[in-house]
Scaffold this motif. Structure first.
Motif, PDB file in Angstrom:
ATOM      1  N   TYR A   1      79.074  42.611 -32.754  1.00 16.76           N
ATOM      2  CA  TYR A   1      79.583  43.139 -32.025  1.00 16.76           C
ATOM      3  C   TYR A   1      80.050  42.749 -30.087  1.00 16.76           C
ATOM      4  O   TYR A   1      80.968  42.907 -29.292  1.00 16.76           O
ATOM      5  CB  TYR A   1      78.821  44.470 -31.510  1.00 16.76           C
ATOM      6  CG  TYR A   1      79.107  45.247 -30.043  1.00 16.76           C
ATOM      7  CD1 TYR A   1      79.980  45.936 -30.307  1.00 16.76           C
ATOM      8  CD2 TYR A   1      77.903  44.492 -29.108  1.00 16.76           C
ATOM      9  CE1 TYR A   1      80.185  46.608 -28.913  1.00 16.76           C
ATOM     10  CE2 TYR A   1      78.206  45.736 -27.991  1.00 16.76           C
ATOM     11  CZ  TYR A   1      79.302  46.507 -27.015  1.00 16.76           C
ATOM     12  OH  TYR A   1      79.157  47.282 -26.681  1.00 16.76           O
ATOM     13  N   THR A   2      77.911  41.877 -30.741  1.00 18.44           N
ATOM     14  CA  THR A   2      78.141  40.507 -29.063  1.00 18.44           C
ATOM     15  C   THR A   2      79.697  40.125 -29.070  1.00 18.44           C
ATOM     16  O   THR A   2      79.804  39.909 -28.060  1.00 18.44           O
ATOM     17  CB  THR A   2      76.996  39.907 -29.047  1.00 18.44           C
ATOM     18  OG1 THR A   2      76.405  41.010 -29.123  1.00 18.44           O
ATOM     19  CG2 THR A   2      77.118  38.715 -28.043  1.00 18.44           C
ATOM     20  N   ASP A   3      79.821  39.285 -29.858  1.00 20.89           N
ATOM     21  CA  ASP A   3      81.161  38.086 -30.557  1.00 20.89           C
ATOM     22  C   ASP A   3      82.829  38.563 -29.854  1.00 20.89           C
ATOM     23  O   ASP A   3      83.640  38.434 -29.452  1.00 20.89           O
ATOM     24  CB  ASP A   3      81.435  37.727 -31.407  1.00 20.89           C
ATOM     25  CG  ASP A   3      80.169  37.363 -32.146  1.00 20.89           C
ATOM     26  OD1 ASP A   3      79.265  36.439 -31.037  1.00 20.89           O
ATOM     27  OD2 ASP A   3      80.193  36.196 -33.371  1.00 20.89           O
ATOM     28  N   CYS A   4      82.563  40.193 -30.522  1.00 23.27           N
ATOM     29  CA  CYS A   4      83.756  41.187 -30.362  1.00 23.27           C
ATOM     30  C   CYS A   4      84.262  41.726 -29.364  1.00 23.27           C
ATOM     31  O   CYS A   4      85.529  41.959 -28.875  1.00 23.27           O
ATOM     32  CB  CYS A   4      84.229  42.018 -31.661  1.00 23.27           C
ATOM     33  SG  CYS A   4      85.189  41.557 -33.064  1.00 23.27           S
ATOM     34  N   VAL A   5      83.027  42.323 -27.703  1.00 21.98           N
ATOM     35  CA  VAL A   5      83.173  43.271 -27.317  1.00 21.98           C
ATOM     36  C   VAL A   5      82.665  42.201 -26.359  1.00 21.98           C
ATOM     37  O   VAL A   5      83.367  42.466 -25.070  1.00 21.98           O
ATOM     38  CB  VAL A   5      82.174  44.399 -27.288  1.00 21.98           C
ATOM     39  CG1 VAL A   5      82.954  45.002 -26.394  1.00 21.98           C
ATOM     40  CG2 VAL A   5      83.435  45.528 -28.498  1.00 21.98           C
ATOM     41  N   GLY A   6      81.132  41.992 -26.245  1.00 21.30           N
ATOM     42  CA  GLY A   6      80.440  41.443 -25.572  1.00 21.30           C
ATOM     43  C   GLY A   6      81.016  40.365 -24.390  1.00 21.30           C
ATOM     44  O   GLY A   6      81.207  40.074 -23.482  1.00 21.30           O
ATOM     45  N   ALA A   7      81.085  39.200 -25.212  1.00 20.08           N
ATOM     46  CA  ALA A   7      81.697  38.097 -24.803  1.00 20.08           C
ATOM     47  C   ALA A   7      83.163  38.135 -24.311  1.00 20.08           C
ATOM     48  O   ALA A   7      82.847  37.376 -23.224  1.00 20.08           O
ATOM     49  CB  ALA A   7      81.467  36.688 -26.285  1.00 20.08           C
ATOM     50  N   PRO A   8      83.775  38.353 -24.824  1.00 20.89           N
ATOM     51  CA  PRO A   8      85.335  38.999 -24.312  1.00 20.89           C
ATOM     52  C   PRO A   8      85.079  38.966 -22.779  1.00 20.89           C
ATOM     53  O   PRO A   8      86.040  38.816 -21.861  1.00 20.89           O
ATOM     54  CB  PRO A   8      85.987  38.921 -25.380  1.00 20.89           C
ATOM     55  CG  PRO A   8      85.498  39.235 -26.774  1.00 20.89           C
ATOM     56  CD  PRO A   8      84.242  39.097 -26.323  1.00 20.89           C
TER      57      PRO A   8
END
Length: 178
Positions: A48-55
Motif C-alpha cells: 500500500y505504501t509503495d503503490c499509494v503513499g510514495a507516489p
C-alpha cells in the motif's frame, strides 16, 4: 495467496509447497500461522505504501496529494493483488475474530483512513475544499469508492469500474485542473 485464498487460507503447508521448502523450514522462518498472517498484513501494508503513499508524496499537500493518492489506490493498488484488496477481504474474514491479526488489519485500514483525513483537512485549510466540508463524511465516501471499486473489479470484472471510480472521486473532490 492471501488475497485469493483469504488470510485463513494462508498456511505454513501451502507456503511451503509454493516455495519448494519443507514445512519445518517455513515454520522456522515464520513461527505460527498467526505469525505468518501478521507477516502477510505487514507485507500488504508495505505494498500500500509503495503503490499509494510514495507516489502521492510527489504531489503538494492537500487536494493534489489526495487526488493522486486516490488515483493510485484505484489504478495501482487494487489491481496489485490477484484476489483484490487484501485488507477488504481480510477485514470481512477477520472482523468477528478478536486478536492480533484482526487488530493489525484494523490498524492498517485506520492508517489509510488517517491519511485521507489528513490530506482532506489540509485541503480545507488551504481553501482547496469548501470550509464547511465534513471531512469524516468525505473520508467515508472516498473509502466507500475504493471498496465498491474492489467489489466491482473482483466480483463482476466490470471493465468500466475504474472510470466510474474516477468519476465518483471527481464529484467529491472536484475535477482535476492542469
Amino acid at each position: 495467496m492471501a488475497s485469493v485464498n483469504g488470510l485463513d487460507g494462508v498456511t505454513i503447508g501451502r507456503l511451503a509447497a509454493a516455495s519448494n521448502l519443507s514445512k519445518s523450514a517455513v515454520q522456522a522462518m515464520v513461527g505460527t500461522k498467526e505469525d505468518l498472517q501478521l507477516v502477510v498484513v505487514t507485507a500488504a501494508s508495505a505494498v500500500y505504501t509503495d503503490c499509494v503513499g510514495a507516489p502521492a508524496q510527489e504531489y503538494p499537500d492537500g487536494l493534489p496529494r489526495l487526488r493522486a493518492g486516490m488515483r493510485a489506490w484505484v489504478d495501482d493498488y487494487l489491481p496489485h493483488f490477484d484476489g483484490g484488496c487484501l485488507f477488504l477481504a481480510a477485514a470481512s474474514e477477520q472482523d468477528g475474530h478478536p486478536g492480533p491479526v484482526r487488530d493489525a488489519i484494523a490498524e492498517a485500514v485506520e492508517h489509510g483512513e488517517q491519511w485521507l483525513r489528513r490530506e482532506a483537512r489540509l485541503a480545507v485549510r488551504l481553501h482547496e475544499l469548501p470550509t464547511d466540508t465534513d471531512v469524516d463524511q468525505l473520508v467515508f465516501e472516498l473509502h466507500a469508492i475504493v471498496m465498491q471499486t474492489n467489489h466491482d473489479l473482483q466480483l463482476f470484472q466490470r471493465r468500466d469500474t475504474r472510470t466510474r471510480a474516477h468519476t465518483a472521486i471527481s464529484r467529491l473532490l472536484g475535477p482535476e485542473t492542469s
